[in-house]
Scaffold this motif. Structure first.
Motif, short mmCIF file in Angstrom:
data_model
loop_
_atom_site.label_atom_id
_atom_site.label_comp_id
_atom_site.label_asym_id
_atom_site.label_seq_id
_atom_site.Cartn_x
_atom_site.Cartn_y
_atom_site.Cartn_z
N SER A 257 -12.74 -6.29 -6.37
CA SER A 257 -13.93 -6.33 -7.21
C SER A 257 -13.48 -6.50 -8.65
N GLU A 258 -14.37 -7.02 -9.49
CA GLU A 258 -14.01 -7.24 -10.89
C GLU A 258 -13.78 -5.92 -11.63
N GLN A 259 -14.16 -4.80 -11.03
CA GLN A 259 -13.99 -3.50 -11.65
C GLN A 259 -12.62 -2.87 -11.35
N LEU A 260 -11.77 -3.56 -10.60
CA LEU A 260 -10.45 -3.02 -10.29
C LEU A 260 -9.67 -2.79 -11.58
N HIS A 261 -9.06 -1.61 -11.70
CA HIS A 261 -8.26 -1.31 -12.89
C HIS A 261 -7.09 -2.28 -12.96
N PRO A 262 -6.85 -2.91 -14.14
CA PRO A 262 -5.78 -3.92 -14.26
C PRO A 262 -4.40 -3.39 -13.87
N ALA A 263 -4.17 -2.08 -14.03
CA ALA A 263 -2.86 -1.52 -13.71
C ALA A 263 -2.52 -1.69 -12.23
N PHE A 264 -3.54 -1.72 -11.38
CA PHE A 264 -3.29 -1.85 -9.94
C PHE A 264 -2.71 -3.22 -9.58
N VAL A 265 -3.05 -4.23 -10.38
CA VAL A 265 -2.57 -5.58 -10.08
C VAL A 265 -1.05 -5.62 -10.07
N ASP A 266 -0.43 -4.89 -11.01
CA ASP A 266 1.02 -4.92 -11.14
C ASP A 266 1.74 -4.12 -10.06
N VAL A 267 1.02 -3.41 -9.21
CA VAL A 267 1.66 -2.77 -8.05
C VAL A 267 1.24 -3.45 -6.75
N LEU A 268 0.04 -4.04 -6.74
CA LEU A 268 -0.41 -4.73 -5.53
C LEU A 268 0.37 -6.02 -5.29
N LEU A 269 0.63 -6.78 -6.36
CA LEU A 269 1.29 -8.07 -6.17
C LEU A 269 2.76 -7.94 -5.79
N PRO A 270 3.53 -6.99 -6.36
CA PRO A 270 4.88 -6.78 -5.82
C PRO A 270 4.86 -6.36 -4.35
N ALA A 271 3.86 -5.56 -3.98
CA ALA A 271 3.73 -5.19 -2.56
C ALA A 271 3.44 -6.42 -1.72
N ALA A 272 2.60 -7.32 -2.25
CA ALA A 272 2.29 -8.56 -1.54
C ALA A 272 3.54 -9.41 -1.35
N GLU A 273 4.42 -9.41 -2.34
CA GLU A 273 5.67 -10.18 -2.23
C GLU A 273 6.53 -9.64 -1.09
N THR A 274 6.52 -8.33 -0.91
CA THR A 274 7.29 -7.73 0.17
C THR A 274 6.66 -8.02 1.53
N VAL A 275 5.34 -7.88 1.62
CA VAL A 275 4.66 -8.02 2.91
C VAL A 275 4.56 -9.46 3.36
N HIS A 276 4.25 -10.37 2.41
CA HIS A 276 3.94 -11.76 2.78
C HIS A 276 5.05 -12.75 2.42
N GLY A 277 6.13 -12.25 1.85
CA GLY A 277 7.21 -13.15 1.45
C GLY A 277 8.14 -13.52 2.59
N ARG A 278 7.94 -12.92 3.75
CA ARG A 278 8.81 -13.21 4.89
C ARG A 278 8.46 -14.58 5.50
N ALA A 279 9.44 -15.20 6.13
CA ALA A 279 9.19 -16.46 6.83
C ALA A 279 8.34 -16.19 8.06
N SER A 280 7.48 -17.15 8.39
CA SER A 280 6.61 -17.01 9.56
C SER A 280 6.44 -18.37 10.22
N LEU A 281 5.58 -18.43 11.22
CA LEU A 281 5.31 -19.70 11.90
C LEU A 281 4.82 -20.77 10.94
N PHE A 282 4.14 -20.35 9.87
CA PHE A 282 3.46 -21.32 9.00
C PHE A 282 3.88 -21.24 7.54
N SER A 283 4.93 -20.51 7.24
CA SER A 283 5.37 -20.42 5.85
C SER A 283 6.87 -20.20 5.79
N ASP A 284 7.46 -20.69 4.70
CA ASP A 284 8.89 -20.50 4.48
C ASP A 284 9.14 -19.17 3.78
N LEU A 285 10.38 -18.74 3.79
CA LEU A 285 10.77 -17.50 3.12
C LEU A 285 10.46 -17.60 1.62
N GLY A 286 9.70 -16.64 1.10
CA GLY A 286 9.38 -16.61 -0.32
C GLY A 286 8.29 -17.56 -0.75
#
Length: 429
Positions: A257-286
C-alpha cells in the motif's frame, strides 16, 4: 549575598533562556520528525502449501533477523491479496502484473518484479492453439485467485470471452475435471512445478499448450511475456517435457500500500534478492528481483533502491538504528539554526551583563573628575568625598565571578585615586 545571588541570576537568566529556547526547538523538531516504523508487518501470502506462502515464510525468517515480526495472512490468491492491500488490511503482498485495482481504496504500489509466472494451459483432444478453445469449457482457477483473473483476461484479449465458459475450478479439482472430460482445458499460473502440474505433464491423454504466438499477444499487452519451458527441464530422465514449449507468462510482483513506511523497503528488497535471486526453470541466477515495469505505480523508495542500492546507513547499521538516524536528521535544523547561535552569543552576553555591573560606576566617577578639574569649592569637595566613599562602599559589596575580580579591583583603585585627589584639593584650600 544579594550581589552573589544576582550573579547567579544573570547566569541562569542568559543561559537558561538559551536552554529553554533550544529545548522548545528540539521539541518542535521531534514533533515534526517522521514516526518510527512499526515492528510488525502484515503480509498477504496466499494459501498454505502454495508458492506465495512458501515465499512468505522465507521473508518472515529473513526479516526476523532485523527484529521485524512478519504476520502471514492466508488468502485465496493474488486477486484477494490486491483487494486486501487496497483496503489496508495488509501492508505488503504478492500479486501478479496485469491485475486491475478498483478505483476506491488505498493506492497499491509495486516494489519489485520477482520473476516470470508462466501459465500452464493443459488441453485435451485436438486443441493446438488458444483459438481452438473457442466455445470450450475451461477450469480457470479458484475464485479470487490470480490464475482465474489471468485466464479471464487472456480469453478476453483473445476475443473468446463471449463463447468460452470459464469455471472457477483449480488445483486437483481442475485436474479431475480435465481428465473426466467435463472441461476441455485447465489453467494453472505458477513459476514452479506444483503437484497438479507435474501430474498432468506425465499424462498422455492431455498436452501442455505451446503459445507459438505468445510474442504477438505480449506486444499488445505489456504485462504479458513469453517464456520457454525447455525439453527435459522438468524431468531429464523421463524427458519431460518431450519438446520445448513456449508459455504465456505474467510477472509476480511484490506490492505494498502507498502507506508502507519507506524504511521497510530497504529490508524487503534485500530479502527479495535472497528469496528470488536463485536460478529457476524460468530465470537465471541473480536475474531477479528487478525494478517493476508494470501499469501499476512504482514505489519511489523502491525505484531509488534499484537505482542507487541500499543507503550507506542500511549497509552497516541494523534496521532500528538506521531508521532512527535517517529520521533524526531533522534534529540538525534546530541544532544548526538555533542552538549553536544561541550558545555562541550567550558568553559575550553574560560577559556584558557582568561588566556593566562594574562599568556603571565609571559614569559617576567621570562626572566627579570633570568637577575636580574646575576647582570646586570646599562644600562641593565635601559633598564629592561623601559620594566617592559611598561608591567605594557599594563597589566593595559588589560580587562578580572570579574571572572578573581584576576589573573590580581596578575600579576600586580608580575610586581610591579620586578620593585621594579630593582630599589633596581640600588640604590646599
Amino acid at each position: 549575598m544579594n550581589s552573589q545571588v544576582r550573579s547567579f541570576s544573570d547566569f541562569f537568566r542568559i543561559y537558561g533562556v538559551a536552554v529553554i529556547v533550544s529545548l522548545a526547538a528540539l521539541a518542535a523538531a521531534i514533533w515534526w520528525m517522521e514516526p518510527a516504523p512499526p515492528s510488525t508487518l502484515r503480509m498477504a501470502s496466499g494459501a498454505q502449501g502454495g508458492v506465495y506462502y512458501r515465499w512468505g515464510e522465507e521473508y518472515r525468517r529473513l526479516l526476523a533477523l532485523q527484529n521485524i515480526d512478519v504476520e502471514l495472512v492466508e488468502t485465496a490468491g493474488a486477486v484477494d491479496n490486491l483487494t486486501r492491500l487496497a483496503s489496508g488490511d495488509v501492508d505488503v503482498a504478492f500479486i501478479q502484473a496485469g491485475l486491475q485495482q478498483e478505483s476506491n481504496g488505498t493506492r497499491v504500489e509495486a516494489l519489485a518484479s520477482l520473476g516470470a509466472e508462466p501459465s500452464w494451459f493443459f488441453v485435451s483432444g485436438d486443441t493446438r492453439s488458444l483459438r481452438d478453445l473457442d466455445g470450450a469449457r475451461i477450469a480457470g482457477g479458484y475464485e479470487d485467485s490470480g490464475t482465474l483473473a489471468f485466464t479471464r483476461r487472456v480469453i478476453s484479449i483473445a476475443g473468446l470471452a463471449g463463447t468460452t465458459e470459464i469455471l472457477p475450478i483449480g488445483g486437483n479439482e481442475a485436474v479431475d475435471a480435465l481428465m473426466s472430460g467435463r472441461v476441455q482445458a485447465a489453467v494453472f499460473v505458477s513459476n514452479d512445478v506444483t503437484a497438479p502440474i507435474d501430474l498432468l505433464l506425465r499424462e498422455t491423454e492431455v498436452r501442455l499448450l505451446s503459445f507459438d504466438d505468445a510474442q504477438g499477444l505480449a506486444r499488445r499487452n505489456p504485462w504479458l511475456s513469453r517464456n520457454a519451458l525447455f525439453s527435459g527441464s522438468v524431468d531429464y530422465r523421463d524427458r519431460i517435457p518431450g519438446v520445448s514449449i513456449d508459455l504465456l507468462s505474467t510477472t509476480a510482483l511484490l506490492a505494498s500500500s502507498e502507506q508502507l513506511h519507506p524504511a521497510f523497503v530497504d529490508v524487503l528488497l534485500p530479502a527479495a534478492e535472497t528469496v528470488h535471486g536463485r536460478a529457476s526453470l524460468f530465470s537465471d541466477l541473480g536475474e531477479y528481483p528487478q525494478e517493476p515495469r508494470t501499469e501499476m505505480a512504482v514505489n519511489q523508495s523502491a525505484a531509488r533502491y534499484f537505482r542507487d542500492g541500499p543507503t550507506l546507513l542500511r549497509r552497516y547499521l541494523p534496521f532500528w538504528a538506521a531508521s532512527f538516524v535517517e529520521r533524526a536528521w531533522v534534529l540538525l535544523l534546530p541544532l544548526l539554526t538555533i542552538m549553536f547561535p544561541l550558545f555562541k552569543i550567550a558568553p559575550p552576553t553574560y560577559q556584558w551583563r557582568i561588566k556593566s555591573r562594574i562599568n556603571r560606576f565609571y559614569f559617576s566617577l567621570d562626572e566627579i573628575e570633570e568637577t575636580l578639574n574646575r576647582n570646586p569649592s570646599s562644600a562641593t569637595l565635601n559633598e564629592m568625598l561623601t559620594t566617592v566613599q559611598a561608591l567605594d562602599k557599594e563597589a566593595a559589596s559588589t560580587t562578580v565571578p572570579v574571572t572578573y575580580m581584576n576589573d573590580l579591583y581596578h575600579l576600586r583603585r580608580h575610586i581610591s585615586l579620586i578620593e585621594s585627589r579630593i582630599r589633596s584639593q581640600m588640604e590646599n584650600l
